[in-house]
Design a protein around this motif. Structure first.
Motif, PDB file in Angstrom:
ATOM      1  N   ARG A  55       0.818  -1.218   0.000  1.00 24.49           N
ATOM      2  CA  ARG A  55       0.000   0.000   0.000  1.00 24.49           C
ATOM      3  C   ARG A  55       0.848   1.263   0.000  1.00 24.49           C
ATOM      4  O   ARG A  55       0.518   2.251  -0.641  1.00 24.49           O
ATOM      5  CB  ARG A  55      -0.906  -0.031   1.234  1.00 24.49           C
ATOM      6  CG  ARG A  55      -1.804  -1.253   1.258  1.00 24.49           C
ATOM      7  CD  ARG A  55      -2.561  -1.423   2.560  1.00 24.49           C
ATOM      8  NE  ARG A  55      -1.706  -1.684   3.704  1.00 24.49           N
ATOM      9  CZ  ARG A  55      -2.102  -2.350   4.783  1.00 24.49           C
ATOM     10  NH1 ARG A  55      -3.339  -2.838   4.854  1.00 24.49           N
ATOM     11  NH2 ARG A  55      -1.289  -2.536   5.790  1.00 24.49           N
ATOM     12  N   TYR A  56       1.947   1.238   0.755  1.00 22.43           N
ATOM     13  CA  TYR A  56       2.842   2.392   0.878  1.00 22.43           C
ATOM     14  C   TYR A  56       4.126   1.913   1.532  1.00 22.43           C
ATOM     15  O   TYR A  56       4.221   0.768   1.992  1.00 22.43           O
ATOM     16  CB  TYR A  56       2.204   3.507   1.706  1.00 22.43           C
ATOM     17  CG  TYR A  56       1.699   3.065   3.064  1.00 22.43           C
ATOM     18  CD1 TYR A  56       2.565   2.967   4.150  1.00 22.43           C
ATOM     19  CD2 TYR A  56       0.358   2.752   3.265  1.00 22.43           C
ATOM     20  CE1 TYR A  56       2.124   2.555   5.390  1.00 22.43           C
ATOM     21  CE2 TYR A  56      -0.099   2.330   4.501  1.00 22.43           C
ATOM     22  CZ  TYR A  56       0.779   2.238   5.561  1.00 22.43           C
ATOM     23  OH  TYR A  56       0.339   1.813   6.786  1.00 22.43           O
ATOM     24  N   LEU A  57       5.123   2.773   1.570  1.00 24.62           N
ATOM     25  CA  LEU A  57       6.364   2.502   2.280  1.00 24.62           C
ATOM     26  C   LEU A  57       6.470   3.414   3.494  1.00 24.62           C
ATOM     27  O   LEU A  57       6.098   4.583   3.432  1.00 24.62           O
ATOM     28  CB  LEU A  57       7.582   2.742   1.385  1.00 24.62           C
ATOM     29  CG  LEU A  57       7.854   1.749   0.255  1.00 24.62           C
ATOM     30  CD1 LEU A  57       9.127   2.152  -0.491  1.00 24.62           C
ATOM     31  CD2 LEU A  57       7.968   0.338   0.776  1.00 24.62           C
ATOM     32  N   GLU A  58       6.968   2.867   4.579  1.00 23.73           N
ATOM     33  CA  GLU A  58       7.301   3.653   5.756  1.00 23.73           C
ATOM     34  C   GLU A  58       8.816   3.604   5.933  1.00 23.73           C
ATOM     35  O   GLU A  58       9.434   2.564   5.743  1.00 23.73           O
ATOM     36  CB  GLU A  58       6.630   3.078   7.001  1.00 23.73           C
ATOM     37  CG  GLU A  58       5.120   3.113   6.969  1.00 23.73           C
ATOM     38  CD  GLU A  58       4.531   2.461   8.205  1.00 23.73           C
ATOM     39  OE1 GLU A  58       4.378   3.142   9.225  1.00 23.73           O
ATOM     40  OE2 GLU A  58       4.242   1.251   8.136  1.00 23.73           O
ATOM     41  N   GLY A  59       9.408   4.722   6.287  1.00 23.55           N
ATOM     42  CA  GLY A  59      10.856   4.776   6.465  1.00 23.55           C
ATOM     43  C   GLY A  59      11.289   4.211   7.793  1.00 23.55           C
ATOM     44  O   GLY A  59      11.922   4.898   8.596  1.00 23.55           O
ATOM     45  N   LYS A  60      10.968   2.949   8.043  1.00 26.73           N
ATOM     46  CA  LYS A  60      11.318   2.311   9.308  1.00 26.73           C
ATOM     47  C   LYS A  60      12.363   1.234   9.041  1.00 26.73           C
ATOM     48  O   LYS A  60      12.159   0.369   8.193  1.00 26.73           O
ATOM     49  CB  LYS A  60      10.077   1.690   9.956  1.00 26.73           C
ATOM     50  CG  LYS A  60       9.036   2.717  10.397  1.00 26.73           C
ATOM     51  CD  LYS A  60       7.854   2.050  11.072  1.00 26.73           C
ATOM     52  CE  LYS A  60       6.836   3.075  11.565  1.00 26.73           C
ATOM     53  NZ  LYS A  60       5.670   2.443  12.215  1.00 26.73           N
ATOM     54  N   GLY A  61      13.443   1.278   9.753  1.00 26.17           N
ATOM     55  CA  GLY A  61      14.510   0.323   9.553  1.00 26.17           C
ATOM     56  C   GLY A  61      15.622   0.929   8.710  1.00 26.17           C
ATOM     57  O   GLY A  61      15.378   1.750   7.820  1.00 26.17           O
ATOM     58  N   LYS A  83      -0.660  10.234   8.634  1.00 22.51           N
ATOM     59  CA  LYS A  83      -1.479   9.564   9.651  1.00 22.51           C
ATOM     60  C   LYS A  83      -2.465   8.609   8.980  1.00 22.51           C
ATOM     61  O   LYS A  83      -2.945   8.837   7.870  1.00 22.51           O
ATOM     62  CB  LYS A  83      -2.244  10.573  10.513  1.00 22.51           C
ATOM     63  CG  LYS A  83      -3.115  11.547   9.749  1.00 22.51           C
ATOM     64  CD  LYS A  83      -3.742  12.543  10.695  1.00 22.51           C
ATOM     65  CE  LYS A  83      -4.538  13.622   9.973  1.00 22.51           C
ATOM     66  NZ  LYS A  83      -3.667  14.475   9.116  1.00 22.51           N
ATOM     67  N   ILE A  84      -2.718   7.521   9.671  1.00 21.00           N
ATOM     68  CA  ILE A  84      -3.695   6.515   9.253  1.00 21.00           C
ATOM     69  C   ILE A  84      -4.784   6.472  10.320  1.00 21.00           C
ATOM     70  O   ILE A  84      -4.493   6.463  11.516  1.00 21.00           O
ATOM     71  CB  ILE A  84      -3.043   5.124   9.116  1.00 21.00           C
ATOM     72  CG1 ILE A  84      -1.930   5.148   8.073  1.00 21.00           C
ATOM     73  CG2 ILE A  84      -4.091   4.068   8.754  1.00 21.00           C
ATOM     74  CD1 ILE A  84      -2.381   5.380   6.660  1.00 21.00           C
ATOM     75  N   TYR A  85      -6.033   6.457   9.885  1.00 18.43           N
ATOM     76  CA  TYR A  85      -7.148   6.396  10.833  1.00 18.43           C
ATOM     77  C   TYR A  85      -7.384   4.950  11.240  1.00 18.43           C
ATOM     78  O   TYR A  85      -7.425   4.055  10.410  1.00 18.43           O
ATOM     79  CB  TYR A  85      -8.402   6.976  10.186  1.00 18.43           C
ATOM     80  CG  TYR A  85      -9.588   7.045  11.115  1.00 18.43           C
ATOM     81  CD1 TYR A  85      -9.667   8.024  12.101  1.00 18.43           C
ATOM     82  CD2 TYR A  85     -10.636   6.134  11.002  1.00 18.43           C
ATOM     83  CE1 TYR A  85     -10.752   8.090  12.961  1.00 18.43           C
ATOM     84  CE2 TYR A  85     -11.720   6.199  11.853  1.00 18.43           C
ATOM     85  CZ  TYR A  85     -11.779   7.170  12.829  1.00 18.43           C
ATOM     86  OH  TYR A  85     -12.856   7.223  13.674  1.00 18.43           O
ATOM     87  N   SER A  94       0.050   7.985  13.869  1.00 21.65           N
ATOM     88  CA  SER A  94       0.997   8.882  13.217  1.00 21.65           C
ATOM     89  C   SER A  94       2.106   8.068  12.557  1.00 21.65           C
ATOM     90  O   SER A  94       2.842   7.337  13.237  1.00 21.65           O
ATOM     91  CB  SER A  94       1.601   9.856  14.236  1.00 21.65           C
ATOM     92  OG  SER A  94       0.604  10.712  14.753  1.00 21.65           O
ATOM     93  N   THR A  95       2.214   8.165  11.259  1.00 17.17           N
ATOM     94  CA  THR A  95       3.251   7.468  10.502  1.00 17.17           C
ATOM     95  C   THR A  95       3.397   8.122   9.146  1.00 17.17           C
ATOM     96  O   THR A  95       2.406   8.548   8.552  1.00 17.17           O
ATOM     97  CB  THR A  95       2.919   5.969  10.347  1.00 17.17           C
ATOM     98  OG1 THR A  95       3.972   5.322   9.642  1.00 17.17           O
ATOM     99  CG2 THR A  95       1.611   5.758   9.598  1.00 17.17           C
ATOM    100  N   SER A  96       4.607   8.228   8.658  1.00 16.12           N
ATOM    101  CA  SER A  96       4.852   8.828   7.337  1.00 16.12           C
ATOM    102  C   SER A  96       4.728   7.746   6.268  1.00 16.12           C
ATOM    103  O   SER A  96       5.504   6.788   6.260  1.00 16.12           O
ATOM    104  CB  SER A  96       6.248   9.455   7.289  1.00 16.12           C
ATOM    105  OG  SER A  96       6.341  10.532   8.200  1.00 16.12           O
ATOM    106  N   CYS A  97       3.739   7.899   5.393  1.00 15.68           N
ATOM    107  CA  CYS A  97       3.454   6.914   4.358  1.00 15.68           C
ATOM    108  C   CYS A  97       3.875   7.476   3.003  1.00 15.68           C
ATOM    109  O   CYS A  97       3.361   8.516   2.573  1.00 15.68           O
ATOM    110  CB  CYS A  97       1.963   6.582   4.335  1.00 15.68           C
ATOM    111  SG  CYS A  97       1.311   5.987   5.915  1.00 15.68           S
ATOM    112  N   TYR A  98       4.776   6.778   2.331  1.00 18.96           N
ATOM    113  CA  TYR A  98       5.284   7.225   1.035  1.00 18.96           C
ATOM    114  C   TYR A  98       4.725   6.335  -0.072  1.00 18.96           C
ATOM    115  O   TYR A  98       4.686   5.108   0.057  1.00 18.96           O
ATOM    116  CB  TYR A  98       6.813   7.173   1.011  1.00 18.96           C
ATOM    117  CG  TYR A  98       7.455   8.130   1.980  1.00 18.96           C
ATOM    118  CD1 TYR A  98       7.793   9.417   1.586  1.00 18.96           C
ATOM    119  CD2 TYR A  98       7.706   7.762   3.294  1.00 18.96           C
ATOM    120  CE1 TYR A  98       8.371  10.315   2.478  1.00 18.96           C
ATOM    121  CE2 TYR A  98       8.282   8.646   4.194  1.00 18.96           C
ATOM    122  CZ  TYR A  98       8.619   9.915   3.774  1.00 18.96           C
ATOM    123  OH  TYR A  98       9.190  10.806   4.664  1.00 18.96           O
TER     124      TYR A  98
END
Length: 347
Positions: A55-61, A83-85, A94-98
């Motif tokens: 669905r998207y990438l998160e900059g985690k890791g 943000k995702i509901y 709260s999360t940055s979705c790319y």
């Protein structure tokens, strides 16, 4: 003859391929599908696109952060939402979705840059041709395609149950038992398009359903596209719901049920699309992954399994598994020096 043949053009397989290619090996990636990426997938339909896998990438890791930065710098990715509901209990995550405006498959195409990739090649069997090479035999579905290839080393970068079918006659019972222990959750995805007159009166671009027996995710996929004129939603099921339709020949009923649930819980008109398509991911998310970053089969010639089911169940695991596998293959062949930076830093 190739130095390394990689079965599977998902994130792990492409990562292995890039590292070894840049170290000077002759590498080929063989993929049964028409495109690269595995679950990093985008479907073209009705003059638009829909991301029906990742669905998207998160900059985690560590590795994923590096990849996201490079892809943003090259304008392959952009920030979609921060943000995702979460539905029941109602809250904001709260999360940055790319996302990739051209579709998430653009990420896989970037990872495949410069690699020799053979699409529409389904590996039917692997045999030890002689003491110095493996032979990969392809399903005979096109007389114009090669029937086999030779390689000194093989990487099997596909889901563990699929790897098991290929390797059952080649590896020890101990290694087979480890492969059999890997379990996956399935997922059913619905891609649905609506009339331009439909009004999305909710501000959220995405919602997760942690307590639902049917729904896992609803995303306004058309909000990823700058030129979209009509709403397109992607709806993903829970694993429990997908299990009910794991072997169904017709997925339209499953699609209708998910659309009805989406209408009940989110927007009332979601059960009345102008069009919809349904896709089944049989091996969507590793439920019981391998603890290590790869599985060395301990055969006489290098033969290693890797993927997002090694070391975890996220994209970060796929990247790390690919990098670790490349290091092991390198050490088993000629002990060449692998690049000091990861391939996506040097492209």
């Amino acid at each position: 003859m190739f130095d390394v043949a990689i079965i599977g053009a998902g994130v792990a397989g492409l990562t292995v391929g890039q590292q070894l290619r840049q170290a000077g090996y002759r590498v080929v990636v063989v993929e049964k599908s028409r495109g690269v990426g595995g679950r990093v997938a985008t479907r073209r339909l009705y003059d638009t696109r829909a991301d029906h896998g990742l669905r998207y990438l998160e900059g985690k890791g560590e590795f994923l952060q590096g990849l996201v930065k490079i892809l943003c710098d090259r304008q392959v990715l952009k920030l979609w939402t921060d943000k995702i509901y979460q539905f029941s209990p109602n809250s904001q995550i709260s999360t940055s979705c790319y996302i990739a405006p051209e579709g998430m498959s653009a990420v896989a195409k970037f990872l495949a840059s410069g690699l020799e990739v053979w699409l529409n090649h389904r590996v039917e069997s692997i045999i030890l041709n002689n003491p110095v090479c493996w032979q990969l035999n392809f399903a005979a579905n096109n007389d114009e395609l090669p029937k086999s290839l030779m390689a000194k080393a093989v990487v099997v970068a596909i889901p563990a149950p699929q790897a098991l079918m290929l390797l059952e006659s080649l590896i020890s019972q101990e290694v087979l038992a480890r492969l059999r222990a890997i379990e996956f959750d399935p997922c059913i995805t619905v891609m649905a398009g609506y009339s331009s007159s439909c009004q999305c009166d909710r501000p959220e671009k995405a919602v997760v359903f942690p307590e639902s027996d049917r729904l896992a995710w609803i995303g306004l996929d058309s909000s990823k596209r700058s030129n979209s004129t009509s709403p397109v939603f992607v709806i993903q099921s829970s694993a429990k719901f997908a299990q009910l339709y794991l072997d169904a020949e017709d997925l339209q009923l499953a699609g209708r049920e998910l659309l009805a649930s989406a209408a009940t819980h989110w927007l009332s008109w979601l059960d009345s699309p102008e069009w919809f398509q349904v896709h089944r991911w049989r091996y969507a998310f590793p439920r019981l992954p391998l603890a290590e970053m790869f599985l060395d089969t301990q055969t006489s010639l290098p033969l290693i399994c890797c993927g997002d089911w090694c070391g975890g169940n996220l994209l970060e695991s796929a990247l790390q598994s690919g990098l670790s596998t490349a290091e092991r293959i390198n050490s088993q062949l000629q002990n060449l020096s692998l690049p000091g930076v990861h391939f996506f830093d040097s492209l």
